[in-house]
Design an enzyme around this catalytic site. Sequence first.
Site, mmCIF file in Angstrom:
data_model
loop_
_atom_site.group_PDB
_atom_site.id
_atom_site.type_symbol
_atom_site.label_atom_id
_atom_site.label_comp_id
_atom_site.label_asym_id
_atom_site.label_seq_id
_atom_site.Cartn_x
_atom_site.Cartn_y
_atom_site.Cartn_z
ATOM 1 N N ASP A 69 91.652 18.596 -78.300
ATOM 2 C CA ASP A 69 91.211 19.119 -77.127
ATOM 3 C C ASP A 69 91.226 18.946 -75.588
ATOM 4 O OD1 ASP A 69 89.167 17.066 -77.927
ATOM 5 O OD2 ASP A 69 87.674 18.333 -76.969
ATOM 6 N N GLU A 127 86.637 16.675 -78.935
ATOM 7 C CA GLU A 127 85.772 14.910 -78.308
ATOM 8 C C GLU A 127 84.979 15.618 -76.589
ATOM 9 O OE1 GLU A 127 85.995 11.223 -75.886
ATOM 10 O OE2 GLU A 127 86.135 13.958 -75.703
#
Length: 456
Positions: free
Chosen positions: A88, A153
Amino acid sequence: MPNPISYAQNNRERHLAELIEFLRIPSVSTQPEHQADVQRAAEWLVESLTAIGLENTHLIPTAGHPLVYADWLHAPGAPTVLIYGHYDVQPAEPFDLWHSPPFAPTIRDDYLYARGASDDKGQVYAHVKAVEALLKSDGRLPLNVKFIIEGEEEMGGPSLSAFIPQQKELLAADVALVSDTAMVSPAQPSIVYGLRGMCYVMLDIYGPQRDLHSGTFGGGVDNPLNVLGHVIARLKDENGRVLIPGFYDRVRPLTDEERHLLAQYPFDEANWLAETGAPQPWGEPEFSLVERLGARPTLDVHGIIGGYTGPGGKTVLPAHVHAKFSMRLVPDQEPAEIQSLLEKYLADILPPTVTYELHWRGGAPASISDLHHPAMAAARKACQETYGRDPIFMREGGSIPVVGEFQTYLGLETVLLGFGLVSDQIHAPNERFYLPNYFHGIEASIRFFQSYGERD
Ligand code: BES
Ligand code: MN
Ligand code: MN
Protein backbone atom coordinates in the site's frame (compact mmCIF):
# COMPACT_ATOMS: atom_id res chain seq x y z
CA MET A 1 23.92 -20.95 -16.27
CA PRO A 2 24.77 -17.44 -15.07
CA ASN A 3 25.34 -16.78 -11.43
CA PRO A 4 22.54 -14.91 -9.64
CA ILE A 5 24.35 -11.57 -9.66
CA SER A 6 24.95 -11.61 -13.40
CA TYR A 7 21.40 -12.89 -13.93
CA ALA A 8 20.16 -9.81 -12.01
CA GLN A 9 22.43 -7.53 -14.02
CA ASN A 10 21.31 -9.03 -17.32
CA ASN A 11 17.65 -8.59 -16.42
CA ARG A 12 17.71 -5.03 -15.15
CA GLU A 13 15.53 -3.67 -17.91
CA ARG A 14 12.76 -6.19 -17.31
CA HIS A 15 13.04 -5.85 -13.53
CA LEU A 16 12.53 -2.11 -13.95
CA ALA A 17 9.58 -2.58 -16.34
CA GLU A 18 7.88 -4.86 -13.81
CA LEU A 19 8.36 -2.37 -10.99
CA ILE A 20 6.82 0.32 -13.19
CA GLU A 21 3.79 -1.91 -13.76
CA PHE A 22 3.44 -2.42 -10.00
CA LEU A 23 3.68 1.34 -9.40
CA ARG A 24 0.89 2.05 -11.89
CA ILE A 25 -1.62 0.54 -9.48
CA PRO A 26 -2.84 3.31 -7.13
CA SER A 27 -3.01 1.15 -3.98
CA VAL A 28 -3.80 3.93 -1.51
CA SER A 29 -4.92 2.03 1.57
CA THR A 30 -6.58 4.88 3.46
CA GLN A 31 -8.86 6.07 0.64
CA PRO A 32 -12.02 3.96 0.20
CA GLU A 33 -12.26 4.89 -3.49
CA HIS A 34 -9.03 2.97 -4.08
CA GLN A 35 -10.17 -0.25 -2.44
CA ALA A 36 -10.33 -2.15 -5.74
CA ASP A 37 -6.85 -0.88 -6.65
CA VAL A 38 -5.44 -2.11 -3.36
CA GLN A 39 -6.95 -5.53 -4.07
CA ARG A 40 -5.52 -5.44 -7.61
CA ALA A 41 -2.03 -4.66 -6.29
CA ALA A 42 -2.26 -7.67 -3.98
CA GLU A 43 -3.35 -9.91 -6.86
CA TRP A 44 -0.60 -8.54 -9.07
CA LEU A 45 1.92 -9.50 -6.40
CA VAL A 46 0.50 -13.00 -6.03
CA GLU A 47 0.94 -13.51 -9.76
CA SER A 48 4.44 -12.14 -9.71
CA LEU A 49 5.49 -14.29 -6.73
CA THR A 50 4.00 -17.38 -8.36
CA ALA A 51 5.74 -16.68 -11.66
CA ILE A 52 9.22 -16.78 -10.13
CA GLY A 53 8.63 -20.21 -8.56
CA LEU A 54 7.52 -19.43 -5.02
CA GLU A 55 5.00 -21.79 -3.47
CA ASN A 56 1.85 -21.56 -1.33
CA THR A 57 1.37 -18.17 -2.88
CA HIS A 58 -1.95 -16.74 -1.83
CA LEU A 59 -4.01 -13.82 -0.68
CA ILE A 60 -5.01 -13.87 2.96
CA PRO A 61 -8.29 -12.01 3.36
CA THR A 62 -8.60 -9.80 6.45
CA ALA A 63 -11.15 -7.39 7.87
CA GLY A 64 -9.33 -4.77 5.79
CA HIS A 65 -6.92 -5.15 2.88
CA PRO A 66 -5.51 -8.61 2.09
CA LEU A 67 -2.11 -9.91 3.10
CA VAL A 68 0.06 -11.59 0.48
CA TYR A 69 1.94 -14.74 1.47
CA ALA A 70 4.41 -16.96 -0.40
CA ASP A 71 7.20 -19.31 0.60
CA TRP A 72 9.97 -21.62 -0.56
CA LEU A 73 10.97 -24.09 2.16
CA HIS A 74 13.27 -26.65 0.55
CA ALA A 75 16.54 -25.92 2.31
CA PRO A 76 16.38 -28.21 5.34
CA GLY A 77 18.88 -27.27 8.01
CA ALA A 78 19.30 -23.78 6.61
CA PRO A 79 17.72 -20.77 8.30
CA THR A 80 14.37 -19.28 7.36
CA VAL A 81 14.01 -15.61 6.48
CA LEU A 82 10.66 -13.85 6.73
CA ILE A 83 10.62 -11.01 4.19
CA TYR A 84 8.18 -8.27 5.05
CA GLY A 85 7.12 -5.23 3.03
CA HIS A 86 3.99 -3.27 2.17
CA TYR A 87 2.23 -2.84 -1.15
CA ASP A 88 0.00 0.00 0.00
CA VAL A 89 1.02 3.60 -0.53
CA GLN A 90 0.27 6.99 0.96
CA PRO A 91 -2.31 9.27 -0.69
CA ALA A 92 -0.71 11.26 -3.52
CA GLU A 93 -2.45 14.60 -2.81
CA PRO A 94 -1.78 17.43 -3.55
CA PHE A 95 -1.64 16.28 -7.20
CA ASP A 96 -0.76 19.69 -8.66
CA LEU A 97 2.66 19.62 -7.00
CA TRP A 98 3.73 16.51 -8.92
CA HIS A 99 5.91 17.11 -12.00
CA SER A 100 4.61 13.88 -13.52
CA PRO A 101 1.43 12.07 -12.41
CA PRO A 102 1.97 9.97 -9.25
CA PHE A 103 0.71 6.75 -10.85
CA ALA A 104 2.38 7.23 -14.22
CA PRO A 105 5.92 6.25 -13.22
CA THR A 106 8.48 8.45 -14.97
CA ILE A 107 12.27 8.26 -15.09
CA ARG A 108 14.22 11.52 -14.84
CA ASP A 109 17.96 11.36 -14.44
CA ASP A 110 18.60 8.30 -12.30
CA TYR A 111 15.33 8.51 -10.42
CA LEU A 112 12.03 6.74 -10.88
CA TYR A 113 9.22 9.09 -9.83
CA ALA A 114 5.95 7.60 -8.57
CA ARG A 115 3.94 7.28 -5.37
CA GLY A 116 5.27 4.18 -3.60
CA ALA A 117 8.51 4.06 -5.63
CA SER A 118 10.64 4.13 -2.49
CA ASP A 119 7.95 3.51 0.17
CA ASP A 120 7.72 0.62 -0.25
CA LYS A 121 7.01 -1.03 -3.61
CA GLY A 122 10.49 -0.53 -5.07
CA GLN A 123 12.17 -1.78 -1.94
CA VAL A 124 10.05 -4.87 -1.34
CA TYR A 125 10.16 -5.77 -5.04
CA ALA A 126 13.97 -5.79 -4.92
CA HIS A 127 13.72 -8.87 -2.69
CA VAL A 128 11.26 -10.54 -5.04
CA LYS A 129 13.71 -10.06 -7.91
CA ALA A 130 16.61 -11.30 -5.77
CA VAL A 131 14.72 -14.52 -5.08
CA GLU A 132 13.95 -14.79 -8.80
CA ALA A 133 17.63 -14.41 -9.66
CA LEU A 134 18.61 -17.16 -7.22
CA LEU A 135 15.86 -19.57 -8.27
CA LYS A 136 16.39 -19.02 -12.00
CA SER A 137 20.15 -19.35 -11.91
CA ASP A 138 20.70 -21.95 -9.17
CA GLY A 139 17.36 -23.75 -9.34
CA ARG A 140 17.17 -23.43 -5.57
CA LEU A 141 17.61 -21.00 -2.70
CA PRO A 142 20.45 -21.13 -0.18
CA LEU A 143 17.89 -20.89 2.64
CA ASN A 144 14.15 -20.92 3.26
CA VAL A 145 12.09 -17.83 2.62
CA LYS A 146 8.61 -16.65 3.48
CA PHE A 147 7.13 -13.45 2.14
CA ILE A 148 4.47 -11.55 4.06
CA ILE A 149 3.46 -8.34 2.32
CA GLU A 150 0.71 -6.19 3.75
CA GLY A 151 -1.66 -3.60 2.33
CA GLU A 152 -2.34 -1.56 5.46
CA GLU A 153 1.06 -0.38 6.68
CA GLU A 154 0.27 3.26 5.93
CA MET A 155 -2.83 2.99 8.11
CA GLY A 156 -1.01 1.46 11.06
CA GLY A 157 -1.24 -2.20 10.04
CA PRO A 158 -4.33 -3.25 12.04
CA SER A 159 -5.01 -6.53 10.20
CA LEU A 160 -1.44 -7.78 10.29
CA SER A 161 -1.18 -6.90 14.02
CA ALA A 162 -4.19 -9.08 14.69
CA PHE A 163 -2.82 -11.84 12.44
CA ILE A 164 0.68 -12.13 13.98
CA PRO A 165 -0.26 -13.52 17.42
CA GLN A 166 -2.64 -16.04 15.78
CA GLN A 167 -0.30 -17.29 13.06
CA LYS A 168 2.93 -17.86 14.90
CA GLU A 169 3.63 -21.06 13.02
CA LEU A 170 3.01 -19.70 9.55
CA LEU A 171 5.30 -16.76 10.27
CA ALA A 172 7.94 -18.67 12.24
CA ALA A 173 11.45 -17.79 11.03
CA ASP A 174 15.00 -17.21 12.21
CA VAL A 175 15.01 -13.57 11.25
CA ALA A 176 12.87 -11.01 9.45
CA LEU A 177 14.29 -8.97 6.58
CA VAL A 178 12.69 -5.61 5.85
CA SER A 179 13.61 -2.94 3.34
CA ASP A 180 11.46 0.07 4.13
CA THR A 181 14.00 2.59 5.45
CA ALA A 182 16.61 4.95 4.03
CA MET A 183 20.37 5.00 3.56
CA VAL A 184 22.33 7.98 4.86
CA SER A 185 23.72 8.65 1.38
CA PRO A 186 23.82 6.77 -1.95
CA ALA A 187 27.27 5.39 -1.21
CA GLN A 188 26.75 4.55 2.45
CA PRO A 189 24.76 1.40 3.16
CA SER A 190 22.76 1.75 6.36
CA ILE A 191 21.16 -0.71 8.71
CA VAL A 192 18.48 0.64 11.01
CA TYR A 193 18.55 -1.08 14.42
CA GLY A 194 15.91 1.03 16.15
CA LEU A 195 12.49 2.31 15.09
CA ARG A 196 10.09 4.46 17.04
CA GLY A 197 6.64 3.18 17.87
CA MET A 198 3.52 5.27 17.87
CA CYS A 199 0.13 6.12 19.29
CA TYR A 200 -2.26 8.00 17.03
CA VAL A 201 -5.36 9.68 18.48
CA MET A 202 -8.19 12.01 17.52
CA LEU A 203 -9.73 14.37 20.03
CA ASP A 204 -13.26 15.77 19.53
CA ILE A 205 -14.30 18.69 21.71
CA TYR A 206 -17.94 19.74 21.90
CA GLY A 207 -19.26 23.02 23.30
CA PRO A 208 -22.56 24.71 22.45
CA GLN A 209 -25.18 22.72 20.51
CA ARG A 210 -24.63 24.94 17.41
CA ASP A 211 -22.31 27.75 16.40
CA LEU A 212 -23.10 30.82 18.51
CA HIS A 213 -22.73 34.53 17.76
CA SER A 214 -19.53 35.51 19.53
CA GLY A 215 -20.88 38.92 20.47
CA THR A 216 -24.14 37.71 21.95
CA PHE A 217 -22.62 34.68 23.69
CA GLY A 218 -18.86 35.36 23.85
CA GLY A 219 -17.70 35.79 27.44
CA GLY A 220 -20.54 33.65 28.69
CA VAL A 221 -20.02 30.34 26.90
CA ASP A 222 -16.65 28.65 26.55
CA ASN A 223 -15.25 28.22 23.04
CA PRO A 224 -14.11 24.68 22.09
CA LEU A 225 -11.44 26.08 19.79
CA ASN A 226 -9.92 28.15 22.61
CA VAL A 227 -10.12 25.10 24.87
CA LEU A 228 -8.28 23.04 22.26
CA GLY A 229 -5.56 25.70 22.17
CA HIS A 230 -5.08 25.38 25.94
CA VAL A 231 -5.10 21.59 25.77
CA ILE A 232 -2.46 21.52 23.04
CA ALA A 233 -0.34 24.02 24.96
CA ARG A 234 -0.38 21.68 27.95
CA LEU A 235 0.64 18.57 26.04
CA LYS A 236 4.29 19.64 25.73
CA ASP A 237 6.52 22.51 26.72
CA GLU A 238 8.36 24.86 24.37
CA ASN A 239 11.46 22.64 24.37
CA GLY A 240 9.58 19.55 23.31
CA ARG A 241 9.23 17.85 26.68
CA VAL A 242 5.91 16.01 26.80
CA LEU A 243 3.90 17.03 29.88
CA ILE A 244 1.71 13.94 30.25
CA PRO A 245 2.52 12.61 33.75
CA GLY A 246 4.34 9.27 33.58
CA PHE A 247 5.09 9.62 29.84
CA TYR A 248 8.83 9.15 30.34
CA ASP A 249 8.66 6.53 33.10
CA ARG A 250 9.51 3.60 30.83
CA VAL A 251 11.85 5.36 28.43
CA ARG A 252 14.98 3.23 28.36
CA PRO A 253 17.89 5.61 29.02
CA LEU A 254 20.53 5.86 26.32
CA THR A 255 23.68 4.09 27.41
CA ASP A 256 27.02 5.85 27.09
CA GLU A 257 27.92 3.27 24.47
CA GLU A 258 24.89 4.12 22.39
CA ARG A 259 25.36 7.87 22.74
CA HIS A 260 28.88 7.31 21.54
CA LEU A 261 27.66 5.23 18.57
CA LEU A 262 25.06 7.84 17.63
CA ALA A 263 27.68 10.58 17.86
CA GLN A 264 29.68 8.77 15.15
CA TYR A 265 26.76 8.89 12.79
CA PRO A 266 27.83 10.99 9.76
CA PHE A 267 25.01 13.47 10.11
CA ASP A 268 25.23 16.56 7.93
CA GLU A 269 23.20 19.02 9.96
CA ALA A 270 23.36 21.89 7.44
CA ASN A 271 22.16 19.65 4.63
CA TRP A 272 19.44 18.21 6.80
CA LEU A 273 18.24 21.68 7.78
CA ALA A 274 18.22 22.78 4.14
CA GLU A 275 16.07 19.74 3.30
CA THR A 276 13.50 20.85 5.91
CA GLY A 277 13.47 24.52 4.93
CA ALA A 278 12.91 25.43 8.60
CA PRO A 279 14.77 28.48 9.97
CA GLN A 280 16.60 26.49 12.65
CA PRO A 281 16.61 23.12 14.40
CA TRP A 282 14.58 22.71 17.56
CA GLY A 283 14.07 20.26 20.41
CA GLU A 284 15.14 19.00 23.81
CA PRO A 285 18.39 20.83 24.55
CA GLU A 286 19.97 18.02 26.56
CA PHE A 287 19.92 15.64 23.58
CA SER A 288 21.75 15.85 20.27
CA LEU A 289 19.76 16.23 17.08
CA VAL A 290 20.49 12.64 16.07
CA GLU A 291 19.27 11.44 19.47
CA ARG A 292 16.16 13.61 19.25
CA LEU A 293 15.33 12.27 15.80
CA GLY A 294 15.60 8.59 16.56
CA ALA A 295 15.92 7.83 20.24
CA ARG A 296 13.58 10.26 22.03
CA PRO A 297 9.78 10.15 22.11
CA THR A 298 7.76 13.02 20.63
CA LEU A 299 4.24 14.38 20.45
CA ASP A 300 2.98 16.23 17.38
CA VAL A 301 -0.35 17.67 16.31
CA HIS A 302 -1.08 16.79 12.68
CA GLY A 303 -4.36 18.50 11.95
CA ILE A 304 -7.09 20.63 13.44
CA ILE A 305 -10.60 20.93 12.11
CA GLY A 306 -12.75 23.63 13.58
CA GLY A 307 -14.31 27.04 13.29
CA TYR A 308 -14.68 29.20 10.25
CA THR A 309 -11.88 29.07 7.67
CA GLY A 310 -13.65 30.46 4.58
CA PRO A 311 -13.12 33.89 3.05
CA GLY A 312 -13.71 36.94 5.18
CA GLY A 313 -14.51 36.94 8.89
CA LYS A 314 -17.29 35.12 10.69
CA THR A 315 -17.80 35.86 14.36
CA VAL A 316 -18.80 32.54 15.88
CA LEU A 317 -18.07 30.30 18.81
CA PRO A 318 -17.79 26.97 16.96
CA ALA A 319 -19.93 24.14 18.28
CA HIS A 320 -17.20 21.50 17.96
CA VAL A 321 -13.52 21.12 17.03
CA HIS A 322 -11.28 18.16 16.29
CA ALA A 323 -7.57 17.53 16.49
CA LYS A 324 -5.42 14.66 15.26
CA PHE A 325 -2.14 14.04 17.01
CA SER A 326 0.36 11.30 17.61
CA MET A 327 3.15 10.35 19.92
CA ARG A 328 6.27 8.61 18.63
CA LEU A 329 7.41 6.11 21.25
CA VAL A 330 10.75 4.59 22.12
CA PRO A 331 11.60 1.39 24.00
CA ASP A 332 10.17 0.46 26.52
CA GLN A 333 7.08 2.68 26.29
CA GLU A 334 3.91 0.66 25.71
CA PRO A 335 1.24 2.08 23.41
CA ALA A 336 -1.70 0.91 25.59
CA GLU A 337 -0.15 2.37 28.73
CA ILE A 338 0.65 5.67 27.01
CA GLN A 339 -2.93 5.83 25.83
CA SER A 340 -4.27 5.45 29.35
CA LEU A 341 -1.83 8.06 30.70
CA LEU A 342 -3.10 10.43 28.02
CA GLU A 343 -6.72 9.66 28.89
CA LYS A 344 -6.12 10.44 32.57
CA TYR A 345 -4.30 13.66 31.76
CA LEU A 346 -7.02 14.87 29.38
CA ALA A 347 -9.64 14.13 32.02
CA ASP A 348 -7.62 16.38 34.37
CA ILE A 349 -6.99 19.29 32.04
CA LEU A 350 -10.22 19.53 30.03
CA PRO A 351 -12.60 21.96 31.72
CA PRO A 352 -16.22 21.04 32.52
CA THR A 353 -17.37 23.78 30.11
CA VAL A 354 -17.00 21.32 27.20
CA THR A 355 -17.43 17.61 26.60
CA TYR A 356 -15.00 15.52 24.60
CA GLU A 357 -14.25 12.13 23.08
CA LEU A 358 -10.86 10.58 22.49
CA HIS A 359 -10.57 8.11 19.60
CA TRP A 360 -7.69 5.68 19.47
CA ARG A 361 -6.40 5.28 15.94
CA GLY A 362 -3.80 2.62 16.44
CA GLY A 363 -0.62 2.00 18.28
CA ALA A 364 2.64 0.25 17.57
CA PRO A 365 5.53 -0.61 19.87
CA ALA A 366 9.03 0.71 19.23
CA SER A 367 11.83 -1.74 18.50
CA ILE A 368 15.55 -2.18 18.98
CA SER A 369 17.19 -5.02 17.08
CA ASP A 370 19.93 -7.29 18.35
CA LEU A 371 23.09 -6.17 16.57
CA HIS A 372 24.74 -9.51 17.40
CA HIS A 373 22.21 -11.66 15.57
CA PRO A 374 24.00 -13.78 12.92
CA ALA A 375 21.81 -12.26 10.21
CA MET A 376 23.35 -8.86 11.02
CA ALA A 377 26.76 -10.21 10.07
CA ALA A 378 25.32 -11.54 6.80
CA ALA A 379 23.75 -8.15 6.08
CA ARG A 380 27.02 -6.42 6.81
CA LYS A 381 28.83 -8.75 4.40
CA ALA A 382 26.17 -8.20 1.71
CA CYS A 383 26.63 -4.42 2.04
CA GLN A 384 30.37 -4.71 1.99
CA GLU A 385 30.31 -6.82 -1.21
CA THR A 386 27.72 -4.62 -2.96
CA TYR A 387 28.78 -1.10 -1.98
CA GLY A 388 32.42 -1.77 -1.03
CA ARG A 389 31.72 -0.32 2.41
CA ASP A 390 30.63 -1.46 5.82
CA PRO A 391 27.11 -0.34 6.70
CA ILE A 392 26.52 2.15 9.45
CA PHE A 393 24.02 1.29 12.15
CA MET A 394 21.42 3.90 12.98
CA ARG A 395 18.13 4.54 14.75
CA GLU A 396 15.24 5.77 12.64
CA GLY A 397 12.52 8.10 13.88
CA GLY A 398 9.79 6.64 11.66
CA SER A 399 7.70 3.62 12.53
CA ILE A 400 7.10 0.23 10.94
CA PRO A 401 4.52 -1.27 13.30
CA VAL A 402 5.21 -4.87 12.42
CA VAL A 403 8.85 -4.84 13.54
CA GLY A 404 8.02 -4.36 17.23
CA GLU A 405 5.18 -6.85 16.91
CA PHE A 406 7.49 -9.50 15.42
CA GLN A 407 9.72 -8.98 18.42
CA THR A 408 6.90 -9.04 20.97
CA TYR A 409 4.82 -11.93 19.63
CA LEU A 410 7.25 -14.05 17.63
CA GLY A 411 10.53 -13.30 19.40
CA LEU A 412 11.76 -12.47 15.94
CA GLU A 413 14.62 -10.06 15.29
CA THR A 414 14.53 -7.90 12.17
CA VAL A 415 17.30 -6.73 9.86
CA LEU A 416 16.25 -3.37 8.39
CA LEU A 417 18.32 -3.07 5.26
CA GLY A 418 17.03 0.07 3.59
CA PHE A 419 17.58 1.13 -0.01
CA GLY A 420 15.70 4.43 0.10
CA LEU A 421 17.36 7.83 0.36
CA VAL A 422 16.43 10.55 2.83
CA SER A 423 15.73 12.76 -0.22
CA ASP A 424 13.20 10.30 -1.73
CA GLN A 425 10.30 12.55 -0.66
CA ILE A 426 8.28 9.67 0.71
CA HIS A 427 4.72 10.63 1.71
CA ALA A 428 5.24 13.89 -0.27
CA PRO A 429 4.76 14.99 -3.88
CA ASN A 430 7.39 13.70 -6.32
CA GLU A 431 8.29 10.59 -4.35
CA ARG A 432 11.12 8.86 -6.12
CA PHE A 433 13.45 5.88 -5.96
CA TYR A 434 17.12 6.16 -6.87
CA LEU A 435 17.41 3.48 -9.56
CA PRO A 436 20.97 2.40 -8.77
CA ASN A 437 19.64 1.55 -5.30
CA TYR A 438 16.96 -0.68 -6.82
CA PHE A 439 19.57 -2.68 -8.69
CA HIS A 440 22.05 -2.64 -5.81
CA GLY A 441 19.21 -3.65 -3.52
CA ILE A 442 18.55 -6.74 -5.62
CA GLU A 443 22.24 -7.65 -5.50
CA ALA A 444 22.58 -6.97 -1.79
CA SER A 445 19.53 -9.12 -1.14
CA ILE A 446 21.00 -12.01 -3.20
CA ARG A 447 24.25 -11.75 -1.24
CA PHE A 448 22.42 -11.58 2.06
CA PHE A 449 20.58 -14.84 1.28
CA GLN A 450 23.80 -16.49 0.14
CA SER A 451 25.80 -15.40 3.13
CA TYR A 452 23.12 -16.11 5.75
CA GLY A 453 22.35 -19.46 4.10
CA GLU A 454 25.96 -20.58 4.37
CA ARG A 455 26.23 -20.13 8.13
CA ASP A 456 26.77 -23.22 10.28
N1 BES B 1 8.62 3.31 5.54
C1 BES B 1 7.97 4.16 6.48
C2 BES B 1 8.74 4.27 7.79
C3 BES B 1 9.96 5.11 7.59
C4 BES B 1 9.85 6.47 7.42
C5 BES B 1 11.21 4.55 7.53
C6 BES B 1 10.97 7.23 7.17
C7 BES B 1 12.31 5.31 7.27
C8 BES B 1 12.21 6.65 7.09
C9 BES B 1 6.58 3.60 6.76
O1 BES B 1 5.91 3.26 5.56
C10 BES B 1 5.74 4.68 7.40
O2 BES B 1 5.46 5.66 6.77
N2 BES B 1 5.30 4.44 8.61
C11 BES B 1 4.34 5.28 9.26
C12 BES B 1 3.61 4.37 10.23
C13 BES B 1 2.32 4.89 10.73
C14 BES B 1 1.33 5.17 9.64
C15 BES B 1 1.77 3.91 11.75
C16 BES B 1 5.05 6.40 9.98
O3 BES B 1 6.20 6.27 10.43
O4 BES B 1 4.43 7.48 10.08
MN1 MN C 1 7.09 2.13 4.34
MN1 MN D 1 5.21 5.17 4.63
